[in-house]
Scaffold this active site. Structure first.
Site, short mmCIF file in Angstrom:
data_model
loop_
_atom_site.label_atom_id
_atom_site.label_comp_id
_atom_site.label_asym_id
_atom_site.label_seq_id
_atom_site.Cartn_x
_atom_site.Cartn_y
_atom_site.Cartn_z
N THR A 14 0.81 -1.23 0.00
CA THR A 14 0.00 0.00 0.00
C THR A 14 0.84 1.27 0.00
O THR A 14 0.46 2.26 -0.62
CB THR A 14 -0.92 0.00 1.25
OG1 THR A 14 -1.81 -1.09 1.12
CG2 THR A 14 -1.73 1.28 1.36
N SER A 59 1.39 -7.52 -1.35
CA SER A 59 2.07 -8.60 -0.64
C SER A 59 1.24 -9.87 -0.51
O SER A 59 1.76 -10.91 -0.09
CB SER A 59 2.56 -8.13 0.73
OG SER A 59 1.49 -8.07 1.64
N THR A 166 2.47 -10.16 14.40
CA THR A 166 1.26 -10.59 13.70
C THR A 166 0.53 -9.36 13.22
O THR A 166 0.47 -8.37 13.95
CB THR A 166 0.34 -11.33 14.71
OG1 THR A 166 0.99 -12.53 15.10
CG2 THR A 166 -1.01 -11.67 14.16
N THR A 277 -1.19 -22.35 18.92
CA THR A 277 -2.48 -21.89 19.42
C THR A 277 -3.14 -20.87 18.50
O THR A 277 -2.46 -20.07 17.86
CB THR A 277 -2.36 -21.29 20.84
OG1 THR A 277 -3.65 -20.74 21.21
CG2 THR A 277 -1.33 -20.20 20.95
N GLN A 278 -4.48 -20.90 18.48
CA GLN A 278 -5.25 -19.91 17.72
C GLN A 278 -5.22 -18.56 18.42
O GLN A 278 -5.59 -17.54 17.82
CB GLN A 278 -6.71 -20.35 17.60
CG GLN A 278 -6.91 -21.58 16.81
CD GLN A 278 -8.39 -22.00 16.73
OE1 GLN A 278 -9.29 -21.28 17.15
NE2 GLN A 278 -8.63 -23.18 16.19
N CYS A 279 -4.85 -18.55 19.70
CA CYS A 279 -4.85 -17.28 20.46
C CYS A 279 -3.67 -16.42 20.01
O CYS A 279 -2.60 -16.94 19.70
CB CYS A 279 -4.72 -17.53 21.95
SG CYS A 279 -6.08 -18.47 22.63
N1 ASP Z 1 -2.78 -5.48 0.31
C1 ASP Z 1 -1.69 -4.63 0.76
C2 ASP Z 1 -0.42 -5.46 0.74
O1 ASP Z 1 -0.20 -6.23 1.64
C3 ASP Z 1 -1.97 -4.11 2.13
C4 ASP Z 1 -0.92 -3.18 2.69
O2 ASP Z 1 0.13 -2.97 2.20
O3 ASP Z 1 -1.25 -2.60 3.75
O4 ASP Z 1 0.37 -5.33 -0.17
#
Ligand code: ASP
Length: 347
Positions: A14, A59, A166, A277-279
Site C-alpha cells: 500500500t 504482498s 502478527t 495456538t489460535q490465540c
Molecule cells: N494489500 C496490501 C499489501 O499487503 C496491504 C498493505 O500494504 O497494507 O500489499
C-alpha cells in the site's frame, strides 16, 4: 571515512500504491513517488540508496522466491550498507519478516520491514512516519555496532522482532502486535530502545544465507464441527511433510478417537504435526489439559508461544534443511532466532 548508508528495498504494498484509473482499486506503483512524497529523507546525515524489485506486488502475492531474492540482495550489498529497510505490504509482512529471520544467519545489521495502511500520496498517510523511523533505526549504531542487529518490523509507534509479529488490525495505524515478546523500541519524541529485548549475542561468523523453503506444509485451524474427511484429505495431500494444527487455547484439540487416529495416521505417514495456538497471546502447554495430553502420545510437537506466521516459515525452513523428521522436531523445540521464549520450552 566511508559514508554511512542505508539501502531501501521496495517490494510493493500500500505504501507505494495508487488508484487504478479504470477500476479504482489500489495497485502498486513506482518508488520515485515515495521518494518525492517524503523529501525529508534527504536531510538524513547518511546516504540512502534504493532498489526496486523487478516485479512490485501487493504482498498477498508474495512467494518464498521473493524471500530468497531479498536475502540475495542483502547478501550482495551487505558490506556497502549499515542497514536495510524493506518496504512491503502489510498483509504478509509478518510472514516475510519471519522467513528472513530464519534465512539470514549471523545477521549483525538491521533489516527493518515497514509499509503503511494508507498510500504515501494521501494526506493522512502513515507511510511517511514509518519510513522515516525505519531509516533512522536502520542507520542507528552504538559503539560501532548496530543498535538493532535483527530482522524487525517497524509500524506505528513500535518496533517489533519480525518473527514475533502478527498483523492484528486491518485498519489501525498500529496494525501489528507482538503478543508474546516486548517491543524492541517505542517511537515517540525519541526512539526509546528496549536494549534488554534486542538480541546482542556475538555474531562470530560472517553473514550466511539459506534460502530454501519446503512448501509442503498445511495450516489447519480447528473449529467445532470440523469434518474428519477434511483432515483426511489434508493429511493425504501428496508430498505433505508438515501440518500446523491451530488449536484452541493452550494447545487443546478434540479428544475423540476419530480425530486422534487421524493425527496418529499423519505422524505415521512421516508428517510433522506442529501444535500452535489460535490465540494471539500465550502459549501451547501440552499436557496441561487432557485434550492436549493425548496429542503428545500421537507424536505432536509443541509450538509453545510461536506465532502461526513464524511457525509456517520455521517449518518450511527446517523441512528444507533436514530430511529426518526427528531433526526437524528437535529444532522446532529450540529457539533458532528468538521466535519462541526459552522458559516456555518443555511446558
Ligand atoms: N494489500 C496490501 C499489501 O499487503 C496491504 C498493505 O500494504 O497494507 O500489499
Amino acid at each position: 571515512m566511508v559514508q554511512k548508508s542505508v539501502l531501501i528495498i521496495y517490494t510493493g504494498g500500500t505504501i507505494g500504491m495508487v488508484n487504478d484509473p479504470e477500476t479504482g482499486a489500489l495497485c502498486p506503483f513506482n518508488f520515485e513517488q515515495i521518494a518525492k512524497a517524503v523529501p525529508e529523507i534527504k536531510e538524513f546525515s547518511f546516504r540512502i540508496d534504493s532498489y526496486t524489485l523487478p516485479e512490485i506486488i501487493d504482498s498477498s502475492d508474495v512467494q518464498p522466491a521473493m524471500w530468497a531474492e531479498l536475502c540475495e540482495i542483502i547478501y550482495r550489498n551487505y558490506d556497502k550498507y549499515c542497514g536495510f529497510v524493506i518496504l512491503h505490504g502489510t498483509d504478509t509482512m509478518a510472514y516475510s519478516a519471519s522467513a528472513l529471520s530464519f534465512m539470514l544467519n549471523n545477521l549483525d545489521k538491521p533489516v527493518v520491514f515497514t509499509g503503511s495502511q494508507l498510500p504515501i500520496g494521501t494526506i493522512r498517510t502513515d507511510g511517511r512516519e514509518n519510513l522515516i523511523a525505519a531509516l533512522e533505526i536502520a542507520a542507528a549504531e552504538m559503539g560501532g555496532r548496530a543498535v538493532v542487529p535483527e530482522v524487525c518490523i517497524l509500524f506505528g509507534a513500535r518496533l517489533f522482532r519480525g518473527n514475533r509479529t502478527t498483523k492484528a488490525d486491518a485498519e489501525s495505524f498500529s496494525a501489528f502486535q507482538s503478543f508474546n515478546y516486548p517491543a524492541l523500541a517505542e517511537i515517540g519524541i525519541h526512539i526509546d530502545y528496549n536494549y534488554g529485548a534486542i538480541d546482542y549475542t556475538p555474531r562470530v561468523e560472517p553473514l550466511q544465507i539459506e534460502t530454501g523453503m519446503d512448501t509442503n506444509i498445511a495450516i489447519l485451524k480447528l473449529f467445532p464441527g470440523i469434518r474428519m474427511e477434511l483432515i483426511d484429505a489434508i493429511i493425504h495431500t501428496p508430498g505433505l511433510r508438515g501440518l500446523i494444527l491451530e488449536t484452541y487455547g493452550a494447545g487443546n484439540a478434540p479428544t475423540n478417537d476419530c480425530f486422534l487416529k487421524k493425527i496418529e495416521e499423519a505422524a505415521a505417514l512421516g508428517i510433522v504435526v506442529y501444535n500452535v495456538t489460535q490465540c494471539g497471546g500465550g502459549a501451547v502447554e501440552m499436557g496441561r489439559y487432557e485434550t492436549s495430553r493425548r496429542m503428545i502420545n500421537c507424536g505432536v510437537t509443541s509450538g509453545y508461544d510461536i506465532t502461526t506466521e513464524a511457525a509456517a516459515c520455521k517449518l518450511m525452513y527446517l523441512l528444507n534443511k533436514y530430511k529426518d523428521v526427528d531433526d526437524v522436531k528437535k529444532y522446532l523445540n529450540l529457539p533458532i532466532k528468538g521466535e519462541i521464549t526459552s522458559n516456555r520450552i518443555g511446558s
